[in-house]
Scaffold this active site. Sequence first.
Site, PDB file in Angstrom:
ATOM      1  N   HIS A 189      -5.783   3.058  -3.826  1.00 47.65           N
ATOM      2  CA  HIS A 189      -5.804   3.241  -2.377  1.00 47.65           C
ATOM      3  C   HIS A 189      -6.299   4.662  -2.097  1.00 47.65           C
ATOM      4  O   HIS A 189      -5.874   5.294  -1.153  1.00 47.65           O
ATOM      5  CB  HIS A 189      -4.396   3.032  -1.819  1.00 47.65           C
ATOM      6  CG  HIS A 189      -4.324   2.797  -0.338  1.00 47.65           C
ATOM      7  ND1 HIS A 189      -5.213   2.018   0.351  1.00 47.65           N
ATOM      8  CD2 HIS A 189      -3.434   3.247   0.590  1.00 47.65           C
ATOM      9  CE1 HIS A 189      -4.880   1.997   1.637  1.00 47.65           C
ATOM     10  NE2 HIS A 189      -3.809   2.750   1.816  1.00 47.65           N
TER      11      HIS A 189
ATOM     12  N   ASP B 255       0.820  -1.207   0.000  1.00 47.38           N
ATOM     13  CA  ASP B 255       0.000   0.000   0.000  1.00 47.38           C
ATOM     14  C   ASP B 255       0.861   1.268   0.000  1.00 47.38           C
ATOM     15  O   ASP B 255       2.055   1.234   0.279  1.00 47.38           O
ATOM     16  CB  ASP B 255      -0.892   0.027   1.257  1.00 47.38           C
ATOM     17  CG  ASP B 255      -2.016  -1.000   1.187  1.00 47.38           C
ATOM     18  OD1 ASP B 255      -1.977  -1.859   0.291  1.00 47.38           O
ATOM     19  OD2 ASP B 255      -2.922  -0.937   2.041  1.00 47.38           O
TER      20      ASP B 255
ATOM     21  N   HIS C 295       3.668  -2.160   3.130  1.00 45.69           N
ATOM     22  CA  HIS C 295       3.652  -0.806   2.568  1.00 45.69           C
ATOM     23  C   HIS C 295       4.936  -0.576   1.782  1.00 45.69           C
ATOM     24  O   HIS C 295       6.034  -0.802   2.308  1.00 45.69           O
ATOM     25  CB  HIS C 295       3.500   0.232   3.681  1.00 45.69           C
ATOM     26  CG  HIS C 295       2.196   0.113   4.415  1.00 45.69           C
ATOM     27  ND1 HIS C 295       1.994  -0.809   5.418  1.00 45.69           N
ATOM     28  CD2 HIS C 295       1.013   0.771   4.256  1.00 45.69           C
ATOM     29  CE1 HIS C 295       0.746  -0.712   5.865  1.00 45.69           C
ATOM     30  NE2 HIS C 295       0.131   0.233   5.186  1.00 45.69           N
TER      31      HIS C 295
END
Length: 418
Positions: free
Chosen positions: A131, A80, A223
């Site tokens: 996102h 992400d 991430h």
Amino acid sequence: MNRFFAAALAFLLLLSCTACVGRAASPEDSGQTEPLEAAAPQIPAPDPSAPSAQPEEAPAEQPYVRVIDPSKPMVALTFDDGPDGTCSDRILDVLEENHALATFFEVGRNVLACPEPVARMVEMGCEVASHSNAHKNLSKLKKATLLKDLATADEAFAAAGAEVPTLVRPPYGAVNKTVKNATGRAMITWTIDTEDWRSRDAQTVADYVMNYGDLDGEIILMHSIYESTADATAILVPWLVEQGYQLVTVTELMAFYYGELPQPDHFYGYTYFATHGRTDTPIELPSMFPPVEEPAPEETPAEPEPLPEETQPSEQPTGSPEPETEEDTPKKPAPVETPEPQELHGEGLMPEWLWPSAVTSYVNAAPKPSPITATPAIAAAKRTAPKEEPAKPKEEPAVPRESIGSNTSLPNPAIFSP
Ligand code: NI
């Protein structure tokens, strides 16, 4: 006479001296020739070695063909908050080296600022998903604002060369009814949270995943904006491959493992994954690159076709793509019956963004009726341990850290921002 005798004597002396000199020199000569003879056989030696070096180079690289077997373990790595100028590429390097794919839930504004990694993801065949644009808590936005945010992100994805994502991961996993069911997108969270943002330590992240237990069917959250996560990826990806896991995208996991494709206005959160075990009817995904192969389609399908034709009536098209005439048969969740996947996309079931322009083909035709035998434990665990999405009331951490195995609740990440 004396003169003559003296001359003859001198001549004899001279002869004897030259003979002595010749004999004395001979041992030296022999000493010299020996090493020469010894050296001579060494010359041919390199010859045999030379040909041996050639075959090493000979094995030319054969194009890697990616095949996903729905009956075997698979896991989806997700990253992400990117793209990131350095970390994204480092992660992509690792994936590429290991013939692995992942899903990247990218923030629109980051895509706008750093589009290059997105283009590379598309080229590699990775899944590019949204996102949101500004990484806000979507559950706190009014619907119009929410839709505008997602649309702005879409523009960034398109500008970067990616298809407009239909798959969205809400920041913080925070959702409400509107986010879940009214955006025209498929909302999806994760099942294993590495909390890489918290530890910022590669080994901690890697250890967490490696000690988690059975990872089959899991969606792992990381991430792509931390060096430590890139380092952890370099540890995890080879390890996962070695453990026999197929590294698939989220949509691939949904199709192959859960037996459905992410649908618009549907939310795939904890409850979904906790209550769905492995499907008996994996969805057949189309070849990753059908458009490229259009010119010579007859050749490729020609080989596998004969087999299905023997066992089945001639309903299925042979060889050439007849998308229009065969719309019915190859449509929807057409279970995995025949290796004629291409038709699936025309339907719209399979969004075109799933068609990257790189190198792979999904051949999940082989294991059909009874392939899904594994992982009853996980499936059972998921069914028996369904919680509601408890954390939802709170904004950020809405999505619980999944605990399909033994790992249970950890404090939900409330605050982390790219
Ligand atoms: Ni995020």
